[in-house]
Every structure is written in C-alpha cells, then in structure tokens.
Design an enzyme around this catalytic site. Structure first.
Site, mmCIF file in Angstrom:
data_model
loop_
_atom_site.group_PDB
_atom_site.id
_atom_site.type_symbol
_atom_site.label_atom_id
_atom_site.label_comp_id
_atom_site.label_asym_id
_atom_site.label_seq_id
_atom_site.Cartn_x
_atom_site.Cartn_y
_atom_site.Cartn_z
ATOM 1 N N GLU A 18 0.864 -1.180 -0.099
ATOM 2 C CA GLU A 18 -0.045 0.007 -0.023
ATOM 3 C C GLU A 18 1.149 1.107 -0.026
ATOM 4 O OE1 GLU A 18 -3.637 1.864 2.485
ATOM 5 O OE2 GLU A 18 -2.436 0.267 3.215
ATOM 6 N N LYS A 50 -8.418 -6.072 3.868
ATOM 7 C CA LYS A 50 -8.060 -7.412 4.541
ATOM 8 C C LYS A 50 -9.183 -7.762 5.445
ATOM 9 C CE LYS A 50 -4.493 -4.897 5.832
ATOM 10 N NZ LYS A 50 -3.555 -4.132 6.104
#
Length: 85
Positions: A18, A50
């Site tokens: 990320e 997630k």
C-alpha cells in the site's frame, strides 16, 4: 485463543503493498512509484480490504457474494509462471 485445528488456517498467496501519497495538485507521482506500476509485477486492487477478505474466508457459508479479487482472473501473477533466466 490458540487454533483448534488446521482448518482454521488459510493461505493468502499474495503480498499487499500500500502506497499513500499526498501530492500537491498537478504534481507527478515519484518515479519509483511509476516504475513499480509499470513493471508488470504489481496489480492494482481498488478497494481491497483485509477485513473483507478475512471475513469472506472465515464465514464463507454466511457470505452471499465473494470479493471480486477472488476471481480466477486475479490469480497471483507468479502462479503458473515459467521463469526464464
């Protein structure tokens, strides 16, 4: 607590990278980010979560729709690849 059995373990055959950038309007992204995106080694997954992934994995019998990234077209880039040296 500790795991009761191996069925509680799932594999996640991906890596998550990320990158968060705060760019001033009109500013180009850093070259290293462009290089990574153009390398073919990364795949963008907008809205990847997630939490959603784990919930769908652990509660499959209760989930009506699986996350889009579970589709076969999003198989890891290395899966089935023939590496040439």
């Amino acid at each position: 607590g500790p795991l009761d059995n191996r069925s509680q373990v799932t594999q996640f055959p991906h890596g998550v990278l990320e990158v968060k950038l705060q760019l001033i309007s009109g500013t180009a992204m850093p070259e290293w980010v462009s290089d990574l995106l153009n390398s073919g080694c990364l795949r963008e997954m907008p809205k990847f979560s997630k939490f959603v992934h784990g919930t769908a994995m652990l509660k499959r019998d209760q989930v009506r729709e699986l996350p889009y990234w579970w589709s076969a077209q999003f198989m890891p880039l290395w899966a089935g690849a023939n590496f040439v040296e």
